[in-house]
Design a protein around this motif. Sequence first.
Motif, mmCIF file in Angstrom:
data_model
loop_
_atom_site.group_PDB
_atom_site.id
_atom_site.type_symbol
_atom_site.label_atom_id
_atom_site.label_comp_id
_atom_site.label_asym_id
_atom_site.label_seq_id
_atom_site.Cartn_x
_atom_site.Cartn_y
_atom_site.Cartn_z
ATOM 1 N N THR A 1 15.968 9.080 9.506
ATOM 2 C CA THR A 1 15.026 8.004 9.204
ATOM 3 C C THR A 1 13.716 8.620 8.740
ATOM 4 O O THR A 1 13.376 9.749 9.103
ATOM 5 C CB THR A 1 14.769 7.115 10.441
ATOM 6 N N THR A 2 13.022 7.860 7.943
ATOM 7 C CA THR A 2 11.729 8.295 7.437
ATOM 8 C C THR A 2 10.657 7.426 8.062
ATOM 9 O O THR A 2 10.779 6.197 8.033
ATOM 10 C CB THR A 2 11.678 8.166 5.898
ATOM 11 N N PRO A 3 9.633 8.019 8.631
ATOM 12 C CA PRO A 3 8.567 7.216 9.244
ATOM 13 C C PRO A 3 7.915 6.310 8.204
ATOM 14 O O PRO A 3 7.737 6.685 7.033
ATOM 15 C CB PRO A 3 7.570 8.254 9.763
ATOM 16 N N TRP A 4 7.569 5.085 8.630
ATOM 17 C CA TRP A 4 6.931 4.110 7.753
ATOM 18 C C TRP A 4 5.685 4.685 7.089
ATOM 19 O O TRP A 4 5.471 4.489 5.896
ATOM 20 C CB TRP A 4 6.579 2.847 8.530
ATOM 21 N N GLU A 5 4.868 5.395 7.829
ATOM 22 C CA GLU A 5 3.628 5.940 7.278
ATOM 23 C C GLU A 5 3.902 6.865 6.094
ATOM 24 O O GLU A 5 3.176 6.851 5.103
ATOM 25 C CB GLU A 5 2.829 6.684 8.358
ATOM 26 N N GLN A 6 4.963 7.651 6.196
ATOM 27 C CA GLN A 6 5.321 8.558 5.111
ATOM 28 C C GLN A 6 5.765 7.775 3.878
ATOM 29 O O GLN A 6 5.346 8.075 2.761
ATOM 30 C CB GLN A 6 6.427 9.513 5.551
ATOM 31 N N VAL A 7 6.588 6.771 4.076
ATOM 32 C CA VAL A 7 7.056 5.946 2.958
ATOM 33 C C VAL A 7 5.867 5.260 2.294
ATOM 34 O O VAL A 7 5.742 5.255 1.060
ATOM 35 C CB VAL A 7 8.084 4.899 3.440
ATOM 36 N N ARG A 8 4.978 4.683 3.104
ATOM 37 C CA ARG A 8 3.793 4.011 2.565
ATOM 38 C C ARG A 8 2.931 4.982 1.764
ATOM 39 O O ARG A 8 2.537 4.691 0.638
ATOM 40 C CB ARG A 8 2.971 3.386 3.686
ATOM 41 N N ASP A 9 2.638 6.132 2.351
ATOM 42 C CA ASP A 9 1.787 7.118 1.677
ATOM 43 C C ASP A 9 2.395 7.596 0.363
ATOM 44 O O ASP A 9 1.692 7.726 -0.642
ATOM 45 C CB ASP A 9 1.498 8.304 2.595
ATOM 46 N N GLU A 10 3.703 7.818 0.344
ATOM 47 C CA GLU A 10 4.370 8.244 -0.880
ATOM 48 C C GLU A 10 4.341 7.143 -1.936
ATOM 49 O O GLU A 10 4.133 7.403 -3.120
ATOM 50 C CB GLU A 10 5.810 8.671 -0.583
ATOM 51 N N SER A 11 4.543 5.906 -1.500
ATOM 52 C CA SER A 11 4.512 4.777 -2.437
ATOM 53 C C SER A 11 3.119 4.593 -3.026
ATOM 54 O O SER A 11 2.968 4.366 -4.235
ATOM 55 C CB SER A 11 4.948 3.491 -1.737
ATOM 56 N N LEU A 12 2.101 4.688 -2.187
ATOM 57 C CA LEU A 12 0.727 4.543 -2.677
ATOM 58 C C LEU A 12 0.365 5.669 -3.643
ATOM 59 O O LEU A 12 -0.288 5.437 -4.658
ATOM 60 C CB LEU A 12 -0.254 4.508 -1.509
ATOM 61 N N ALA A 13 0.804 6.871 -3.355
ATOM 62 C CA ALA A 13 0.497 8.017 -4.220
ATOM 63 C C ALA A 13 1.170 7.889 -5.584
ATOM 64 O O ALA A 13 0.650 8.396 -6.583
ATOM 65 C CB ALA A 13 0.927 9.311 -3.530
ATOM 66 N N ALA A 14 2.302 7.193 -5.638
ATOM 67 C CA ALA A 14 3.036 7.043 -6.896
ATOM 68 C C ALA A 14 2.492 5.911 -7.773
ATOM 69 O O ALA A 14 2.895 5.787 -8.934
ATOM 70 C CB ALA A 14 4.514 6.798 -6.599
ATOM 71 N N MET A 15 1.574 5.121 -7.248
ATOM 72 C CA MET A 15 1.037 3.989 -8.010
ATOM 73 C C MET A 15 0.044 4.431 -9.067
ATOM 74 O O MET A 15 -0.684 5.405 -8.879
ATOM 75 C CB MET A 15 0.318 3.014 -7.066
ATOM 76 N N THR A 16 0.034 3.665 -10.146
ATOM 77 C CA THR A 16 -1.008 3.873 -11.154
ATOM 78 C C THR A 16 -2.316 3.307 -10.604
ATOM 79 O O THR A 16 -2.329 2.598 -9.592
ATOM 80 C CB THR A 16 -0.662 3.141 -12.466
ATOM 81 N N THR A 17 -3.403 3.587 -11.273
ATOM 82 C CA THR A 17 -4.707 3.062 -10.848
ATOM 83 C C THR A 17 -4.692 1.539 -10.830
ATOM 84 O O THR A 17 -5.199 0.919 -9.889
ATOM 85 C CB THR A 17 -5.816 3.575 -11.792
ATOM 86 N N THR A 18 -4.100 0.931 -11.840
ATOM 87 C CA THR A 18 -4.018 -0.533 -11.908
ATOM 88 C C THR A 18 -3.167 -1.087 -10.774
ATOM 89 O O THR A 18 -3.544 -2.068 -10.121
ATOM 90 C CB THR A 18 -3.446 -0.975 -13.269
#
Length: 100
Positions: free
Chosen positions: A3-20
């Motif tokens: 399992t992957t901790p929620w915080e890690q998934v969130r942080d990775e998703s946020l880092a992959a977002m464009t500025t918009t």
Amino acid sequence: MTTTPWEQVRDESLAAMTTTERAEYDAAAVEAEARMDLADLVYNARTGAGLSQAELARRAGTSQSVISAIENGAQAPGGVMLARIAHALGGTLVIAPAAA
């Protein structure tokens, strides 16, 4: 299965977002927090006054389903509805800056 901790998934998703995308995400997060703050405010004021949703709705000139939607965060009330709810609870609507 790992399992992957929620915080890690969130942080990775946020880092992959464009500025918009990040700006849209941040705006949606602020709106969601405001909805829940208003939900808590209305719920606590109503239950503190010893009123049912139906009675508050009657006094505010709306339906029980609208009060329910406000209290569960599904609907964000506008200023006029907040003023009607405050009046129905024997108060007034005051918007003030947050305490530091």
